[in-house]
Design an enzyme around this catalytic site. Sequence first.
Site, mmCIF file in Angstrom:
data_model
loop_
_atom_site.group_PDB
_atom_site.id
_atom_site.type_symbol
_atom_site.label_atom_id
_atom_site.label_comp_id
_atom_site.label_asym_id
_atom_site.label_seq_id
_atom_site.Cartn_x
_atom_site.Cartn_y
_atom_site.Cartn_z
ATOM 1 N N CYS A 7 0.859 -1.191 0.000
ATOM 2 C CA CYS A 7 0.000 0.000 0.000
ATOM 3 C C CYS A 7 0.889 1.233 0.000
ATOM 4 C CB CYS A 7 -0.897 -0.013 1.243
ATOM 5 S SG CYS A 7 -2.013 1.399 1.336
ATOM 6 N N LEU A 8 0.533 2.210 -0.816
ATOM 7 C CA LEU A 8 1.300 3.453 -0.866
ATOM 8 C C LEU A 8 1.254 4.173 0.484
ATOM 9 C CD1 LEU A 8 0.188 4.697 -4.396
ATOM 10 C CD2 LEU A 8 2.409 3.708 -3.781
ATOM 11 N N GLU A 32 -8.922 -0.976 -2.400
ATOM 12 C CA GLU A 32 -9.260 0.453 -2.539
ATOM 13 C C GLU A 32 -10.604 0.769 -1.856
ATOM 14 O OE1 GLU A 32 -6.843 2.053 -3.375
ATOM 15 O OE2 GLU A 32 -5.722 0.619 -4.571
HETATM 16 O O1 GNR Z 1 0.332 -0.180 -5.646
HETATM 17 C C1 GNR Z 1 -0.332 -0.992 -4.998
HETATM 18 N N1 GNR Z 1 -0.094 -2.311 -5.158
HETATM 19 C C2 GNR Z 1 -0.890 -3.311 -4.614
HETATM 20 C C3 GNR Z 1 -0.400 -4.606 -4.606
HETATM 21 C C4 GNR Z 1 -1.156 -5.646 -4.082
HETATM 22 C C5 GNR Z 1 -2.410 -5.382 -3.580
HETATM 23 C C6 GNR Z 1 -2.910 -4.102 -3.568
HETATM 24 C C7 GNR Z 1 -2.155 -3.059 -4.076
HETATM 25 S S1 GNR Z 1 -2.804 -1.443 -4.090
HETATM 26 C C8 GNR Z 1 -1.327 -0.511 -4.017
HETATM 27 C C9 GNR Z 1 -1.625 0.977 -4.156
HETATM 28 C C10 GNR Z 1 -2.434 1.437 -2.970
HETATM 29 O O2 GNR Z 1 -1.989 1.604 -1.864
HETATM 30 N N2 GNR Z 1 -3.705 1.611 -3.164
HETATM 31 O O3 GNR Z 1 -4.499 1.958 -2.143
HETATM 32 NI NI NI Z 2 -3.564 1.185 -0.363
#
Ligand code: GNR
Ligand code: NI
Length: 170
Positions: free
Chosen positions: A92-93, A135
Amino acid sequence: MAIRPILEFPDTRLRTIAKPVPVVDAAIQALVDDMFETMYDAGGIGLAATQIDVHLRVIVIDLQDEEHAPLVLINPTFETLTDTLDEMQEGCLSVPGFYEPVTRPERIRLRAQDRDGSPYELEATGLLAVCIQHECDHLNGKLFVDYLSNLKRARIRTKLVKAKKVEATS
Ligand code: GNR
Ligand code: NI
């Protein structure tokens, strides 16, 4: 267009429940454009408005493969289409640098509105199904670390808080 700062765990603003978008107007379209720019800049495959401290039910997704076009999800809902669960490594970012396995329903039907406000439906499996669920969780104030053990989540929290302190003093 602008790149917006991404909130990081354990920031409590990530726990906000996002509100429905009443009308898809030019301001919402500008938000969508900023979200794509922010997501691409950060190297992610999805971004929820919650992560940039905008508490509206807006998501952008781009798996960046041959099969899937970029997606805009406004006021998304989904239902699970099977009892089968699938485990995938998630990141997750808003939890930078940590990847852990999470188990979720493997097949879902999404209903949402697009960048023009038009409703659409799609069925998803694999990474797209994982990403949509990840998301939608953000819009409800939920993070993938909430599916981990208390110990794992506490360790991630400590490391990110320490990293923030180092960042602030350098
Ligand atoms: O970039 C992202 N990669 C990801 C990899 C596996 C499962 C979910 C994700 S979402 C994430 C980007 C993010 O934080 N979206 O909220
Ligand atoms: Ni995320």
